[in-house]
Write a protein that holds these residues in place. Structure first.
Motif, short mmCIF file in Angstrom:
data_model
loop_
_atom_site.label_atom_id
_atom_site.label_comp_id
_atom_site.label_asym_id
_atom_site.label_seq_id
_atom_site.Cartn_x
_atom_site.Cartn_y
_atom_site.Cartn_z
N GLY A 1 0.81 -1.22 0.00
CA GLY A 1 0.00 0.00 0.00
C GLY A 1 0.84 1.26 0.00
O GLY A 1 0.39 2.31 0.47
N LEU A 2 2.06 1.19 -0.55
CA LEU A 2 2.97 2.32 -0.54
C LEU A 2 3.04 2.99 -1.90
O LEU A 2 3.20 2.32 -2.92
N ALA A 3 2.91 4.29 -1.92
CA ALA A 3 3.08 5.06 -3.15
C ALA A 3 4.58 5.31 -3.30
O ALA A 3 5.16 6.11 -2.57
N ALA A 4 5.18 4.57 -4.21
CA ALA A 4 6.64 4.61 -4.35
C ALA A 4 7.05 5.30 -5.64
O ALA A 4 6.43 5.11 -6.69
N ALA A 5 8.10 6.08 -5.56
CA ALA A 5 8.72 6.67 -6.75
C ALA A 5 9.69 5.63 -7.32
O ALA A 5 10.53 5.10 -6.60
N VAL A 6 9.54 5.32 -8.60
CA VAL A 6 10.44 4.36 -9.25
C VAL A 6 11.77 5.06 -9.53
O VAL A 6 11.80 6.15 -10.09
N GLU A 7 12.85 4.41 -9.12
CA GLU A 7 14.19 4.96 -9.31
C GLU A 7 15.03 3.95 -10.09
O GLU A 7 15.38 2.89 -9.54
N PRO A 8 15.34 4.22 -11.34
CA PRO A 8 16.11 3.28 -12.16
C PRO A 8 17.44 2.83 -11.53
O PRO A 8 17.86 1.69 -11.73
N ASP A 9 18.10 3.70 -10.77
CA ASP A 9 19.38 3.34 -10.15
C ASP A 9 19.24 2.25 -9.09
O ASP A 9 20.25 1.69 -8.65
N LEU A 10 18.02 1.96 -8.66
CA LEU A 10 17.81 0.94 -7.62
C LEU A 10 17.58 -0.45 -8.20
O LEU A 10 17.23 -1.38 -7.48
N VAL A 11 17.81 -0.60 -9.51
CA VAL A 11 17.69 -1.90 -10.15
C VAL A 11 18.72 -2.86 -9.54
O VAL A 11 19.75 -2.42 -9.00
N GLU A 12 18.46 -4.14 -9.62
CA GLU A 12 19.34 -5.15 -9.03
C GLU A 12 20.71 -5.16 -9.71
O GLU A 12 20.87 -4.72 -10.85
N LEU A 13 21.68 -5.70 -9.00
CA LEU A 13 23.02 -5.94 -9.51
C LEU A 13 22.91 -6.73 -10.82
O LEU A 13 22.09 -7.63 -10.93
N ASP A 14 23.73 -6.41 -11.79
CA ASP A 14 23.75 -7.11 -13.06
C ASP A 14 24.60 -8.37 -12.89
O ASP A 14 25.80 -8.28 -12.65
N TRP A 15 23.97 -9.53 -13.02
CA TRP A 15 24.66 -10.80 -12.84
C TRP A 15 25.25 -11.33 -14.14
O TRP A 15 25.79 -12.44 -14.19
#
Length: 184
Positions: free
Chosen positions: A65-79
């Motif tokens: 139930g959280l209104a979150a701002a999407v931040e591209p820099d928070l993407v997962e580590l590239d494996w």
């Protein structure tokens, strides 16, 4: 300063112990049910919320139930070339090479992937100020390195599961359970 790090709910790849990296894998049905049972403690309500752009993180924010701002820099580590494979499989295939890479700590990098040090630099600006961040295990490990000085050699400052948030506040690191306690 209050920073609450929440890992996305479980996916089928988590259940299979496969490295997801940047693959946009959704929550599994069981994972969505698990997240639906999580509760953000009241003291964190009203803090800004940022999330990774990947489905498993944005769905976790929505289920909370959280209104979150999407931040591209928070993407997962590239494996890189290890994405979709399990560590057990990789260790069976080339145990020396996997061990060599893991011993590098912050400089660990899967073939063709991103190092934890690079991920830490990418996420560091998003770890300032009071906020809730919804992301991924690799991201949370990089955040612990940024905020605590942990070199990723040896165990992390705290162990955490899917239903645990990491709280970094006033120089201390702790766990905030998100799952409601089981009825007695």
């Amino acid at each position: 300063m209050t920073l609450l790090l929440i890992r996305h709910g479980p996916t089928r790849w988590n259940e299979q112990r496969r490295l997801q990296g940047r693959a946009d894998i959704p929550l599994s049905e069981a994972g969505a049910r698990q997240v639906a049972g999580w509760r953000l403690p009241g003291r964190f309500h009203g803090l800004p919320v940022k999330t990774s752009p990947l489905l498993r993180a944005t769905a976790t924010a929505a289920l909370l139930g959280l209104a979150a701002a999407v931040e591209p820099d928070l993407v997962e580590l590239d494996w890189g070339g290890w994405e979709g494979r399990s560590l057990a499989e990789l260790r069976l295939g080339d145990p020396r090479e996997v061990a060599r890479r893991e011993a590098l700590g912050l400089d660990f990098r899967a073939p063709g992937g991103e190092s934890y040090r690079e991920a830490a630099v990418r996420v560091a600006p998003h770890l300032e100020g009071a906020k809730v961040v919804i992301g991924h295990r690799g991201l949370m490990l990089a955040a612990l390195a940024v905020r605590t000085g942990w070199t990723m050699q040896g165990p992390p400052p705290v162990e955490f599961g899917h239903a645990d948030a990491i709280l970094i506040e006033n120089g201390t690191v702790g766990i905030v359970p998100l799952a409601a306690p089981a009825a007695a």
